[in-house]
Scaffold this motif. Structure first.
Motif, short mmCIF file in Angstrom:
data_model
loop_
_atom_site.label_atom_id
_atom_site.label_comp_id
_atom_site.label_asym_id
_atom_site.label_seq_id
_atom_site.Cartn_x
_atom_site.Cartn_y
_atom_site.Cartn_z
N ALA A 331 0.92 -1.50 -0.05
CA ALA A 331 0.10 -0.03 0.06
C ALA A 331 0.74 1.22 0.04
CB ALA A 331 -0.89 -0.08 1.14
N VAL A 332 1.72 1.18 0.85
CA VAL A 332 2.76 2.46 0.98
C VAL A 332 3.40 2.66 -0.23
CG1 VAL A 332 4.40 3.55 2.24
CG2 VAL A 332 2.77 2.30 3.64
N GLU A 333 4.07 1.69 -0.78
CA GLU A 333 5.05 2.00 -2.17
C GLU A 333 3.86 2.50 -3.30
OE1 GLU A 333 8.05 2.34 -1.97
OE2 GLU A 333 8.74 1.24 -0.21
N HIS A 334 2.80 1.64 -3.34
CA HIS A 334 2.15 2.05 -4.34
C HIS A 334 1.80 3.62 -4.35
CE1 HIS A 334 1.78 -2.09 -5.32
NE2 HIS A 334 1.45 -1.72 -6.87
N GLU A 335 1.09 3.81 -3.17
CA GLU A 335 0.94 5.25 -2.84
C GLU A 335 2.01 6.30 -3.00
OE1 GLU A 335 -0.44 5.29 1.19
OE2 GLU A 335 -2.39 4.30 0.55
N ASN A 336 3.36 5.97 -2.62
CA ASN A 336 4.44 6.80 -3.01
C ASN A 336 4.64 7.00 -4.47
OD1 ASN A 336 5.05 6.94 -0.26
ND2 ASN A 336 6.51 5.40 -0.32
N LEU A 337 4.39 5.77 -5.17
CA LEU A 337 4.42 6.02 -6.80
C LEU A 337 3.42 6.80 -7.08
CD1 LEU A 337 6.18 5.13 -9.17
CD2 LEU A 337 4.73 3.16 -9.51
N GLY A 338 2.25 6.89 -6.77
CA GLY A 338 1.27 7.69 -7.18
C GLY A 338 1.43 9.08 -6.95
N HIS A 339 2.19 9.48 -5.55
CA HIS A 339 2.49 10.96 -5.33
C HIS A 339 3.62 11.21 -6.45
CE1 HIS A 339 -0.41 11.07 -2.20
NE2 HIS A 339 0.45 10.20 -1.56
N LEU A 340 4.15 10.43 -6.86
CA LEU A 340 5.28 11.00 -7.70
C LEU A 340 4.69 11.38 -9.26
CD1 LEU A 340 8.19 8.57 -7.08
CD2 LEU A 340 8.19 10.88 -6.34
N CYS A 341 3.45 10.94 -9.35
CA CYS A 341 2.79 11.34 -10.65
C CYS A 341 2.42 12.92 -10.89
CB CYS A 341 1.63 10.29 -10.96
SG CYS A 341 1.90 8.77 -11.27
N ASP A 342 3.09 13.56 -11.82
CA ASP A 342 2.99 15.16 -11.63
C ASP A 342 1.92 15.41 -12.70
OD1 ASP A 342 3.32 17.80 -11.75
OD2 ASP A 342 5.45 17.60 -11.61
N PRO A 343 0.93 16.17 -12.35
CA PRO A 343 -0.13 16.40 -13.68
C PRO A 343 0.50 17.62 -14.55
CG PRO A 343 -0.76 17.54 -11.28
CD PRO A 343 0.53 16.49 -11.12
N THR A 344 1.38 18.26 -13.82
CA THR A 344 1.94 19.12 -14.97
C THR A 344 3.02 18.43 -16.17
OG1 THR A 344 4.01 19.60 -13.72
CG2 THR A 344 1.97 20.89 -13.14
N LEU A 345 3.12 17.20 -15.93
CA LEU A 345 4.12 16.41 -16.70
C LEU A 345 3.56 15.18 -17.30
CD1 LEU A 345 7.35 16.51 -14.57
CD2 LEU A 345 6.86 18.13 -16.49
N ARG A 365 -4.52 10.87 -8.41
CA ARG A 365 -5.63 11.74 -8.46
C ARG A 365 -5.55 13.04 -7.57
NH1 ARG A 365 -8.72 6.87 -9.32
NH2 ARG A 365 -9.27 6.52 -11.20
N SER A 366 -5.17 12.46 -6.29
CA SER A 366 -5.04 13.57 -5.30
C SER A 366 -4.05 14.40 -5.59
CB SER A 366 -4.53 12.92 -3.85
OG SER A 366 -3.34 12.55 -3.89
#
Length: 442
Positions: A331-345, A365-366
């Motif tokens: 859960a933590v590692e998938h969330e961390n990768l999700g937080h690296l997703c940049d909507p400007t890029l 999404r967050s």
């Protein structure tokens, strides 16, 4: 009665497997006793083993006769077979098949050797497996590529991963450690004083310093080789800074085995990406596809995403499959990768699999990313095909088991004749995936 019969059958199969394994290990010990002139380079680590193995073999081939079998069955029988240069039998339950293997092994020992160096990957799924290799191997060089989360359902902590992977350093004559992907706090787990480092870090004795990069030609770089005052220019055709680490490892091994700088440069310039590992393919709509679908882990996925961000393009799409074998850290590692997703890029984040949908997608999404989740890679590829724009760059990354992100890439290839450049395209794999995808659609 049936339960007793099943238990007996299981026991017989287990003892048969242990007998075969022990016999193969004894053949390997006899081989090196008979041929002490043959050098063994063993490669271990959480990620990057195969790319490093191939890079090492490619560079060494400029001077030496090299054996490197691509037989990653992830069993303790595959390493002895790889070292002896014998193919893994198709029917592992066949006594006749193993008798033929034993005959071939005996011939390897008795005949003059046909190689100077053997390069072998050593895998592990749980604590103690690397140490077991040390019961019958003493590599001339042990290369440790990385310490990152892997098989966490068995290892539990990153410290246990480090102890396991770094065990190779302790039973090798010389250890080479990737300075960039192994935290210095794990140094206490190493007892071998004969140790050097490689990577792109300025602190590494063997390193690559980047001068320039373009997608078509790769990196223009300088090779820094311990013991030489000069640096040596080389063109390196890989993508992503983390893809330079296996190349740096190959430089270090080659230098330690006596190759000169110019021989090393010539070998480095022969290196090309392994299928499914940051391999650039031509896609529809004049797009660039970054095929990194062989497997996935937090460190590798993060590095691939950063490479995608660095590329100049009107549209970036990240296809991110679930990362397996993370246990309680999933859960933590998938969330961390999700937080690296940049909507400007990123124009789109496309996920494959349950864990990515459950944890990665909400985190992305967050941050404001457009996210679309799918249960399988074929659906993810079809969706990406519908939104891709001219000149886009698409990254695909995902674990092997039940993700098969290469099938998303297949939907985006400019030509179906490039299918063979993808991973897991043998008839056996195609059948496995056909069964898997059919099961999902029912």
């Amino acid at each position: 009665m049936m339960a007793q019969w099943l238990k007996l059958t299981y026991y017989i199969k287990y003892m048969f497997k242990k007998f075969i394994q022990k016999r193969l290990e004894n053949y390997v010990k006899r081989y090196f006793k008979k041929h002490p002139e043959v050098k063994l380079v063993a490669v271990a680590g959480s990620v990057g083993k195969t790319s490093t193995k191939v890079a090492v073999a490619t560079v060494l081939a400029k001077k030496y006769r090299v054996r490197m079998l691509d037989n990653n069955h992830n069993t303790h029988m595959s390493a002895p077979l790889g070292i002896l240069g014998i193919d893994y039998p198709e029917n592992v339950q066949s006594i006749g098949a193993w008798l033929r293997v034993f005959i071939a092994a005996s011939k390897r020992i008795s005949k003059p050797t046909d190689v100077d160096v053997i390069v072998q990957e050593l895998g592990t799924d749980k604590i103690g497996e690397i140490a077991h290799f040390g019961t019958y191997l003493q590599p001339d060089i042990g290369v440790i590529t990385a310490v990152t989360p892997e098989h966490m359902e068995f290892f539990g902590t990153i410290e246990n991963v480090a102890k396991e992977e770094l065990t190779l350093a302790n039973f090798s004559k010389l250890a080479l450690i990737n300075r960039d992907d192994i935290d210095g706090r794990f140094a206490d787990f190493m007892t071998n004083p004969n140790l050097d480092t490689y990577g792109t870090s300025g602190a590494a004795e063997y390193r690559i310093e980047v001068k320039d990069f373009d997608v078509e030609h790769g990196y223009q770089a300088w090779l820094v080789i311990a013991g030489y005052a000069e640096t040596y220019p080389a063109d390196i055709r890989v993508l992503g800074e983390h893809s330079l680490h296996p190349v740096a490892g190959a430089v270090a091994v080659a230098a330690k085995l006596g190759m000169g700088p110019h021989e090393i440069v010539a070998g480095v310039e022969d290196i090309s990406p392994v299928a499914g590992r940051m391999n650039i393919l031509r896609g529809i709509e004049n797009s660039i596809l970054i095929d990194d679908t062989y497997n996935s882990s937090p460190a590798a996925a993060s590095a691939a995403l950063q490479t995608l961000y660095s590329m100049q393009t009107p549209q970036r799409i990240a296809i991110l499959g679930s990362m397996n074998e993370l246990g309680d850290m999933s859960a933590v590692e998938h969330e961390n990768l999700g937080h690296l997703c940049d909507p400007t890029l990123l124009a789109w984040v496309v996920t494959i699999g349950d864990e990515a949908e459950r944890y990665l997608a909400p985190a992305a999404r967050s941050r404001g990313c457009q996210v679309k989740s799918f249960k399988n890679a074929i659906e993810a590829g079809a969706f990406t095909r519908s939104v891709i724009e001219q000149g886009a760059v698409v990254l695909a990354k995902g674990s092997q088991g039940n993700i098969y992100a290469e099938e998303a890439i297949k939907e985006l290839l400019h030509s179906t004749s490039d299918d063979h450049k993808l991973v897991r395209q043998s008839p056996a794999w195609i059948q496995t995936k056909t069964n898997f995808f059919s099961g999902i659609s029912e």
